[in-house]
Design an enzyme around this catalytic site. Structure first.
Site, mmCIF file in Angstrom:
data_model
loop_
_atom_site.group_PDB
_atom_site.id
_atom_site.type_symbol
_atom_site.label_atom_id
_atom_site.label_comp_id
_atom_site.label_asym_id
_atom_site.label_seq_id
_atom_site.Cartn_x
_atom_site.Cartn_y
_atom_site.Cartn_z
ATOM 1 N N GLY A 1 -6.993 -14.749 -26.962
ATOM 2 C CA GLY A 1 -5.632 -15.179 -26.684
ATOM 3 C C GLY A 1 -5.429 -15.771 -25.313
ATOM 4 O O GLY A 1 -4.293 -16.098 -24.951
ATOM 5 N N ASP A 2 -6.515 -15.923 -24.542
ATOM 6 C CA ASP A 2 -6.394 -16.517 -23.208
ATOM 7 C C ASP A 2 -7.691 -17.251 -22.901
ATOM 8 O O ASP A 2 -8.497 -17.492 -23.799
ATOM 9 C CB ASP A 2 -6.060 -15.446 -22.164
ATOM 10 C CG ASP A 2 -5.193 -15.985 -21.023
ATOM 11 O OD1 ASP A 2 -5.491 -17.103 -20.529
ATOM 12 O OD2 ASP A 2 -4.230 -15.310 -20.622
ATOM 13 N N ASP A 3 -7.920 -17.617 -21.631
ATOM 14 C CA ASP A 3 -9.080 -18.429 -21.266
ATOM 15 C C ASP A 3 -10.375 -17.821 -21.812
ATOM 16 O O ASP A 3 -10.594 -16.612 -21.731
ATOM 17 C CB ASP A 3 -9.196 -18.540 -19.742
ATOM 18 C CG ASP A 3 -7.985 -19.203 -19.103
ATOM 19 O OD1 ASP A 3 -7.186 -19.830 -19.827
ATOM 20 O OD2 ASP A 3 -7.838 -19.086 -17.877
#
Length: 449
Positions: A252-254
């Site tokens: 859900g992120d980098d």
């Protein structure tokens, strides 16, 4: 395709690759994994020797802690391997020790309890000054190592499951008292190998080596839902000589973010990230594929990211910092990237990220220079690029070459947007901003493409 299908397909490819690893390397596959040699340990114990029960219900915290205590205090020559057989081993967080291997057999799952009431706290990192999300301390990582050396987490693609949804809900409901735990963190450690393990549903960042050196992360799969908050895949932080290769990440992120401390605290601590290699990574994220920042106050130098494949991603390549960060970001090379269905292909920005408190120095301006991005192909890229430096600290020697980023309907897409940047461009489509086109002569870039 759902996560299960993606993982099955990826693991089949990985299995074929692993069967030929030695011959492939001998045939010339480039790897940095030799910075930490794999160690075979003659002394082996099983979690079942200490009462471990893999029924998914029994709490195994005591078994893990006693097994690791035994490894730490008996100090066998060559270290000890802790074997986790097939089964689901529910446990609270636990610490590793030096000269050990945590080995997950096929079908083994180490699963975090969702009872957060007694989760231990640790001090904030000095380069952050406080927890990353909340003031004060932070919850200890599910699997934690502090001041260690010669540690291996590996196996037969067993799983470490953080059961992070309870933490994600606390974040969404704003009921967190302290910063959420990472899934795995090594602090002030060296000689670390993480390989052949599936990591899923981390409460916060997945794998976080901080103040570490000589770290290899290879052949891992990292999974979390696209809407899970701040579930970065791998975040080398104020660390040196880190090798990240041959992995699939969908979070859900980098996917990978290189960091080095937060504003005045990172400046005071003064430990950079340097000599980071990221190679043959595949994945997707609503945020960035390959990132540097935004916490870069200790500086980031000598990063190489190559042979990257991204799909369904917010930003393909994202270099990010902010006023108050300070620090020097330099000698960053990203090459041989394929991206598809991406919102922005390349973003380099000086106005990203929040501050730990109001005590940051607005005159602590970051420096960004000597950046090479080359051999990038994109399909269904909504906007090719954004490069926005700082008025009082322009980004310099930012050079692009052999880049073709096609829009959703073909070659046309949103134009580049640039300010306070200088460098050069060669064979970039769509045409980059005037600040780079006007300096695209050979001499505009001090480091060759």
């Amino acid at each position: 395709m759902k996560h299960g299908g993606v993982v099955t397909c990826f693991l089949l490819v990985l299995l074929v690759f692993l069967q030929c690893t030695s011959c492939s390397d001998a045939a010339g596959v480039v790897t940095c994994s030799g910075i930490v040699p794999m160690v075979y340990r003659n002394d082996k114990i099983s979690i079942t020797d200490f009462g471990g029960v893999g029924d998914g219900r029994t709490l195994n915290t005591k078994a893990f802690r006693e097994a690791i205590y035994r490894i730490e205090h008996l100090r066998r020559r060559g270290g000890t391997l802790l074997y986790i057989p097939a089964g689901v081993y529910l446990t609270e967080s636990f610490n590793l020790t030096s000269r050990m291997t945590l080995y997950l057999a096929r079908g083994a799952v180490i699963k975090a309890t969702q009872d957060t009431a007694n989760w231990p706290l640790v001090a904030p990192l000095p380069s952050y000054g406080r927890g990353r999300e909340r003031p004060g301390g932070r919850y200890m990582s599910f699997i934690h190592g502090d001041g260690l050396h010669d540690v291996i987490i590996t196996g037969e693609n067993g799983t470490i499951d953080g059961q992070g949804d309870v933490w994600w809900n606390m974040w969404r409901q704003r009921t967190l008292q302290f910063t959420r735990p990472n899934l795995v963190e090594f602090k002030d450690s060296r000689g670390i190998i993480i390989s052949n393990v599936i990591f899923k549903n981390s409460p916060f960042w997945n794998i976080h080596p901080v103040y570490c050196s000589n770290v290899v992360i290879r052949y891992v799969t990292i999974l979390a839902p696209a809407d899970s908050p701040n579930t970065d895949g791998i975040d080398p932080d104020s660390s040196s000589h880190v090798c990240i290769e041959d992995s699939y990440i969908s979070t859900g992120d980098d996917l990978v973010a290189v960091k080095s401390g937060w504003d005045e605290y990172g400046i005071a601590y003064g430990r950079p990230s340097n000599d980071i290699t990221i190679r043959r990574i595949t994945g997707s994220s609503p945020f960035a594929g390959i990132a540097v920042g935004s916490e870069t106050s200790g500086g980031v130098t000598n990063v190489l990211a190559e042979h990257i494949t991204l799909s369904n991603t917010g930003i393909g390549i994202h270099l990010k910092t902010n006023i108050g960060r300070g620090g020097i970001i330099r000698n960053i090379t990203v090459s041989d990237v394929f991206m598809e269905n991406v919102r922005k292909g390349i973003k380099i920005a000086g106005d990203v990220g929040d501050h730990p408190d109001e005590n940051y120095n607005p005159n602590a301006l970051p420096v960004m220079k000597h950046v090479r991005i080359k051999n990038v192909w994109g399909e269904k890229v909504l906007q090719a690029g954004v490069i926005q430096g700082l008025k009082n600290s322009p980004f310099t020697d930012i050079c692009l070459a052999n880049i073709n980023l096609r829009g959703p309907g073909g070659p046309r897409n949103v134009p580049w947007k640039c300010s306070d940047v200088s460098g050069g461009a060669s064979q970039v489509s769509p045409s980059p901003c005037a600040e780079l086109i006007s300096r695209s002569q050979t001499g505009a870039c001090s480091i060759p493409f």
